[in-house]
Design a protein around this motif. Sequence first.
Motif, short mmCIF file in Angstrom:
data_model
loop_
_atom_site.label_atom_id
_atom_site.label_comp_id
_atom_site.label_asym_id
_atom_site.label_seq_id
_atom_site.Cartn_x
_atom_site.Cartn_y
_atom_site.Cartn_z
N GLU A 137 0.99 -0.97 -0.04
CA GLU A 137 -0.34 0.04 0.01
C GLU A 137 0.71 0.91 -0.33
O GLU A 137 2.20 1.57 -0.10
N VAL A 138 0.32 2.27 -0.76
CA VAL A 138 0.77 3.75 -0.31
C VAL A 138 0.39 3.93 0.67
O VAL A 138 -0.06 4.22 1.31
N THR A 139 1.87 4.47 2.06
CA THR A 139 1.45 5.29 2.65
C THR A 139 1.92 7.46 2.72
O THR A 139 2.53 6.66 2.06
N GLN A 140 1.03 7.85 3.46
CA GLN A 140 1.31 9.15 3.60
C GLN A 140 1.59 9.41 5.01
O GLN A 140 1.12 9.09 6.29
N CYS A 197 5.16 11.17 1.10
CA CYS A 197 4.13 9.54 0.48
C CYS A 197 5.32 8.71 0.80
O CYS A 197 6.47 9.21 -0.15
N GLY A 248 -2.66 6.31 -1.52
CA GLY A 248 -2.86 6.68 -0.69
C GLY A 248 -4.02 7.22 1.03
O GLY A 248 -4.52 7.03 -0.19
#
Lengths: 109, 114
Positions: free
Chosen positions: B3-6, B23, B106
């Motif tokens: 997953e994309v995290t921010q 990000c 994200g």
Amino acid sequence: EDQVTQSPEALRLQEGESSSLNCSYTVSGLRGLFWYRQDPGKGPEFLFTLYSAGEEKEKERLKATLTKKESFLHITAPKPEDSATYLCAAHSGTYKYIFGTGTRLKVLA
Amino acid sequence: EPEVTQTPSHQVTQMGQEVILRCVPISNHLYFYWYRQILGQKVEFLVSFYNNEISEKSEIFDDQFSVERPDGSNFTLKIRSTKLEDSAMYFCASTSDRGYYEQYFGPGTRLTVT
């Protein structure tokens, strides 16, 4: 000017009541038409990409179709958990991503 | 599942201050994007980034904005001198190929400029 328009703005359905969401686009050199689901306070979640007129894709109760001017997201026998905002976006020949304002779907149990 | 995290999830800043939104895209993805969504409005494309340079940008992405991939994992959006109208949700996204595969978004950073 490139533009993406979604209708209706909001839709209330009873559980099991099938319907369709519309996405009309005017985009020079369409490279892809995307559908996303967005829940409140969250990022868009990818559903489908369509590349050419006549293409169809399905995922569970959702089916997306594409013509030269519009795309439809068909929801068959929806459930309350399908409640969300559904976004349509076009990737244009100028390499920009243009989103519609979305359709807020509410499915009642 | 990747997953994309921010980070951060919420940033409050005063007008005129610089902010950096961070990000971490999915590790094997090659194209990175920033979008913003003003409350109640549509998602707007800001910029795409590939091979350490901007590949596309919108009219919104003016000289006040910059992007950087400072290392092999992070992708940042800097706003040099924030304005009230910069208040919005900022989303990062990544894809394995340019536009022809699904973009993974994200969870967003809510930026509030006071």
